[in-house]
Scaffold this active site. Sequence first.
Site, PDB file in Angstrom:
ATOM      1  N   ARG A   1      21.741  29.153-109.071  1.00  0.00           N
ATOM      2  CA  ARG A   1      20.366  29.265-108.428  1.00  0.00           C
ATOM      3  C   ARG A   1      19.192  28.600-109.226  1.00  0.00           C
ATOM      4  NH1 ARG A   1      20.121  31.047-103.104  1.00  0.00           N
ATOM      5  NH2 ARG A   1      18.087  32.237-103.638  1.00  0.00           N
TER       6      ARG A   1
ATOM      7  N   TYR B   1      13.210  46.034 -92.603  1.00  0.00           N
ATOM      8  CA  TYR B   1      12.463  45.299 -93.498  1.00  0.00           C
ATOM      9  C   TYR B   1      11.263  46.116 -93.683  1.00  0.00           C
ATOM     10  CZ  TYR B   1       9.500  41.414 -95.605  1.00  0.00           C
ATOM     11  OH  TYR B   1       8.823  40.913 -96.349  1.00  0.00           O
TER      12      TYR B   1
ATOM     13  N   LYS C   1       9.606  47.831 -97.049  1.00  0.00           N
ATOM     14  CA  LYS C   1       8.611  47.416 -97.805  1.00  0.00           C
ATOM     15  C   LYS C   1       7.315  48.729 -97.916  1.00  0.00           C
ATOM     16  CE  LYS C   1       9.182  43.312 -98.900  1.00  0.00           C
ATOM     17  NZ  LYS C   1       9.168  42.854-100.159  1.00  0.00           N
TER      18      LYS C   1
END
Length: 248
Positions: free
Chosen positions: A37, A140, A144
Amino acid sequence: MALVLVTGASTGLGLATALGLAGAGHDVVLHARNADRVKNQSVRKRMREVIYGDLADLDQTAGLAAQANGIGHFDAVIHNAGVLKGPDVFAVNIVAPYVLTALMTPPSRSIVLSSSMHMSGTTDLDSANFSSPGDRGRAYEDSKLYVTALAMALVDRRPDSLAHAVDPGWVPTRMGGPSASDSLEEGHRTQEWLATAEEAEFSPRTGGYWYHRKSRQPHPAAGNTEFHHELLDKLEAHTGIALAGTTP
């Protein structure tokens, strides 16, 4: 000069944050999932160190905490890594920040990346499966909300340290997509500021939810002590790792 760890920093906001901090003269430890990465040698040279670990894997996340502890005491940890959808949403977005927070030597400042979408998250922890969100429709948003609550829980759990949550906005990263309407520069400026500025420069000193350097009100559950206890208990039961600290 501050020593700062930025998770999920091989691309996007994380990389912009790491480069911004390094450019300001700080010692930055960049985290990436694996060596593939971070192939850009110019990026590597600007970092104090680059460390690796898959945050979707509990053992690798624990190993990452050990790597970080081997480097030293961090002035700030920016929990930037995030997943928008798929089976790893909870693992990366909430379990990993919890595990790193629990296993690392407590940094002077902890900053988590939230989202305005946390306002649509549910407080139903009974049905939350941290191993996989399954068909949970707002995984999601829920993740959060949970990570925002984690930051607020640290205010009481570790009163000698600072903890904040940041909404970076909808920015044109790989996750945000090309149609995103917010500024990429503004998207990383706030977390850099909270990680390194003098405490007198921001208010509240700790427990803030920020958007572009302005404090806002998060979801009511994020500041609810009972919800904090439920969330931390759930995370401890899932991981087998307790979050140490001083509770009032």
